[in-house]
Motif scaffolding. Structure first.
Motif, PDB file in Angstrom:
ATOM      1  N   MET A 111       0.829  -1.202   0.000  1.00 28.70           N
ATOM      2  CA  MET A 111       0.000   0.000   0.000  1.00 28.70           C
ATOM      3  C   MET A 111       0.868   1.260   0.000  1.00 28.70           C
ATOM      4  N   LEU A 112       1.887   1.273   0.883  1.00 25.08           N
ATOM      5  CA  LEU A 112       2.777   2.434   0.980  1.00 25.08           C
ATOM      6  C   LEU A 112       3.529   2.648  -0.323  1.00 25.08           C
ATOM      7  N   TYR A 113       4.079   1.547  -0.869  1.00 19.57           N
ATOM      8  CA  TYR A 113       4.901   1.673  -2.075  1.00 19.57           C
ATOM      9  C   TYR A 113       4.057   2.079  -3.290  1.00 19.57           C
ATOM     10  N   SER A 114       2.842   1.558  -3.380  1.00 19.53           N
ATOM     11  CA  SER A 114       1.973   1.936  -4.492  1.00 19.53           C
ATOM     12  C   SER A 114       1.563   3.404  -4.380  1.00 19.53           C
ATOM     13  N   SER A 115       1.308   3.863  -3.134  1.00 19.60           N
ATOM     14  CA  SER A 115       0.973   5.275  -2.930  1.00 19.60           C
ATOM     15  C   SER A 115       2.149   6.171  -3.290  1.00 19.60           C
ATOM     16  N   ALA A 116       3.335   5.753  -2.884  1.00 17.69           N
ATOM     17  CA  ALA A 116       4.536   6.534  -3.191  1.00 17.69           C
ATOM     18  C   ALA A 116       4.773   6.596  -4.693  1.00 17.69           C
ATOM     19  N   LEU A 160       2.481   6.355  -7.088  1.00 13.53           N
ATOM     20  CA  LEU A 160       1.475   7.239  -7.680  1.00 13.53           C
ATOM     21  C   LEU A 160       1.823   8.707  -7.449  1.00 13.53           C
ATOM     22  N   VAL A 161       2.254   9.023  -6.226  1.00 12.38           N
ATOM     23  CA  VAL A 161       2.647  10.396  -5.897  1.00 12.38           C
ATOM     24  C   VAL A 161       3.825  10.827  -6.748  1.00 12.38           C
ATOM     25  N   LYS A 209       2.808  11.386 -10.405  1.00 12.63           N
ATOM     26  CA  LYS A 209       2.077  12.648 -10.515  1.00 12.63           C
ATOM     27  C   LYS A 209       3.021  13.838 -10.415  1.00 12.63           C
ATOM     28  N   VAL A 235       6.145  10.497  -0.036  1.00 12.78           N
ATOM     29  CA  VAL A 235       4.743  10.741   0.318  1.00 12.78           C
ATOM     30  C   VAL A 235       4.634  11.932   1.272  1.00 12.78           C
ATOM     31  N   TYR A 286       5.097  15.370  -0.415  1.00 14.13           N
ATOM     32  CA  TYR A 286       3.927  15.743  -1.223  1.00 14.13           C
ATOM     33  C   TYR A 286       2.746  16.127  -0.335  1.00 14.13           C
ATOM     34  N   VAL A 287       2.462  15.282   0.668  1.00 14.89           N
ATOM     35  CA  VAL A 287       1.298  15.508   1.532  1.00 14.89           C
ATOM     36  C   VAL A 287       1.459  16.791   2.350  1.00 14.89           C
TER      37      VAL A 287
END
Length: 566
Positions: free
Chosen positions: A1-6, A8-9, A12, A107, A110-111
């Motif tokens: 989950m963390l790696y997929s979010s990273a 995507l970020v 982008k 992440v 960006y956040v």
């Protein structure tokens, strides 16, 4: 989950990555260089207490280049710092941890950048004013540090299963970091707006210099604290009895100063000894004395490094070609420190320390002064011990074998029993010694005794007590050594005797011995009981079952499985 979010970020951010002018490109590169330099200093400072200003650079870029560009910057910077730490062999190569950190920093950048921008939409003032940059800096740096603190807490909990609590000193440093980084972020932005890229270059240079000053201060602070602690430790050595007791006390108290997993202390004569075992050692219970032995007769890679007479720090023993560490020792240690102990130009001993990441970080704090103090103090202790032993030797040595006489055996056992110091001993009896005397004469028997004694003296520790017990019987007292470790040394001595020829005229003969091992307090609480236990096992399990072997008594006299065969 963390790696997929990273991912995507990052995708982008890459899509939104844009440097509008040559000044933006210079600003990006300048920030990158400054961040790498600061990061390298942080890596070399280790995980200890220190202040860092890389957060100010991230905040400065957020103000000038936007969220997406800074997020890409943060990801690249995290990857580069991971590579530098691995190449510098400062941190062990933990790929999963590096991936985790890179993903988290990407992440977070960006956040936090997005949150700060959204919050400032509700505050009405121009970006040209100081208040805007200060407000943004306070919000961004504050959130950035909070999220970073959460990373530390999460990482610690995942790796150890324990809850992480920040100390009051850590909280104090976080507050200082927050105040200083917020001010620096705002200052960098204002100078860039008013003086352009040249002003930013000057401020970035000042930032690096300032960080370097903190870096040097931290190193000096750690070194001075360690030297002060070491002076206290070595000062206490004089309170303890014989040389072995001094060494034992030293390595135990050193644990509070140096984060080692294994520490061993050796004394030896490189030219005269065949093998050396540690006088004392401290480490995991499943590491026995045999695995800590050093073969002095075969000049291997590690011994060559020790003989150079210089302190040697190996931060990665698997990749280091100047040492060769194998077996279970390599399982417990990823880094090792070798501290030769010198008397004049002669190497008379060695302190070996092994550990992991904590030992590597400790070694990065200019620790050579610490180990030089240790080496000098131990050299003085060895010289004093040698001087004392030389005075005793003439009266206490057997003329033929140069071993201690029976009077010394009785005295040493009395002292050990009186002080309730654990010890082990082995009794050797020469196999078929009467046959040798009858066949070759009593002068040949003398040569056999000399050969066996020479092998023993080259194979034991300087703190062990080898004594001639009777006509063909020899006893060795192993002070503060378990029965298992005593058995290992005794068995190696047996093997060395078996393969060493005795020259009788033009003929060479080979001799074997049998040995029985017992220990205090397991096998008795008096001299007679302990020696009797070793003597009984010698004859019942060795002499009657083939000779040329070493056997050990188990607790309270039952037969032990520790047995060697020819």
């Amino acid at each position: 989950m963390l790696y997929s979010s990273a991912l995507l970020v990052l995708l982008k951010s890459v899509k939104g990555f844009h440097l509008q002018s040559s000044e933006d490109t210079i600003l990006f590169l300048l920030s990158f260089i400054a961040s790498i330099i600061i990061g390298f200093m942080i890596i070399n400072a280790g995980k200890g207490r220190h202040i860092e200003f890389s957060d100010a650079i991230i905040g400065f870029l957020m103000l000038n280049l936007g969220v997406e560009t800074t997020t890409v910057f943060s990801a690249i910077n995290s990857i580069i710092n991971g590579i530098i730490s691995e190449r510098a062999v400062v941190y062990q190569s933990d790929k999963s941890k590096k991936y985790f950190n890179t993903a988290m920093f990407t992440v977070i950048a960006y956040v936090v950048g997005t949150i700060a921008r959204q919050l400032l939409r509700y505050i009405s003032f121009s970006q040209k004013y100081f208040m805007f940059s200060l407000a943004y800096s306070v919000i961004f740096i504050g959130l950035y540090l909070i999220f970073n603190a959460l990373i530390v807490k999460i990482e610690y909990t995942l790796s150890t299963g324990k809850n992480f609590k920040f100390s009051s000193e850590s909280i104090k440093l976080l507050i200082i970091n927050f105040v200083v980084s917020s001010m620096l972020t705002a200052t960098l932005y204002i100078i860039n707006e008013t003086s352009g890229i040249l002003g930013s270059i000057l401020v970035a240079g000042d930032l690096i210099i300032l960080h370097y000053c903190f870096f040097i201060y931290r190193k000096l602070q750690v070194r001075n604290e360690a030297i002060k602690a070491l002076i206290d430790i070595t000062g206490n050595i004089v309170k303890y009895g014989d040389f072995r007791d001094k060494c034992k006390h030293l390595i135990i108290t050193l644990k509070d100063l140096i984060p080692y997993n294994i520490c061993a202390m050796y004394t030896f004569e490189i030219e005269d000894d065949d093998i050396t075992y540690p006088i004392v050692y401290n480490g995991p219970k499943d590491i026995d004395i045999g695995e800590l032995s050093i073969d002095l007769s075969n000049e291997g890679t590690t011994l060559k490094t020790v003989k150079e007479g210089k302190i040697y720090i190996s931060r990665d023993i698997k990749r280091d070609r100047k040492i060769n560490i194998t077996g279970r020792l390599a399982e417990y240690c990823s880094a090792m420190i070798f501290v030769p102990i010198k008397s004049g130009d002669k190497i008379v001993g060695l302190m070996m320390l092994g550990g992991g990441q904590d030992l590597i970080e400790f070694s990065n704090n200019e620790v050579y002064d610490i180990f030089n103090i240790l080496s000098n103090q131990m050299a003085l202790a060895i010289e004093n011990d040698s001087f004392y032993n030389n005075i005793k030797n003439k009266a206490d040595r057997d003329y033929l074998t140069k071993l201690f006489n029976r009077r010394v055996l009785e005295r040493e056992l009395d002292i050990l029993l009186k002080t309730k110091t654990p010890f082990s001993l082995v009794i050797y009896d020469i196999d078929d010694f009467k046959v040798t005397n009858d066949t070759y004469g009593h002068l040949a028997g003398d040569e056999v005794l000399k050969m066996i004694s020479e092998v023993i003296l080259k194979s034991i520790r300087k703190t062990d007590v080898p004594c001639r017990f009777g006509g063909e019987e020899i006893v060795i007292i192993f002070k503060d050594l378990s029965k298992e470790d005593a058995y290992i040394i005794s068995e190696r001595i047996r093997q060395n005797i078996e393969t060493t020829p005795v020259h009788i005229g033009s003929e060479s003969i080979y001799i074997t011995v049998s040995g029985g091992v017992s220990s205090y307090p397991d096998d008795g609480d008096t001299k007679d009981k302990i020696i009797g236990a070793a003597d009984n096992i010698l004859y019942s399990e060795c002499k009657r079952k083939g000779k040329n072997r070493v056997c050990a008594v188990s607790v309270r006299g039952s037969k032990n499985t520790l047995m060697s065969h020819a």
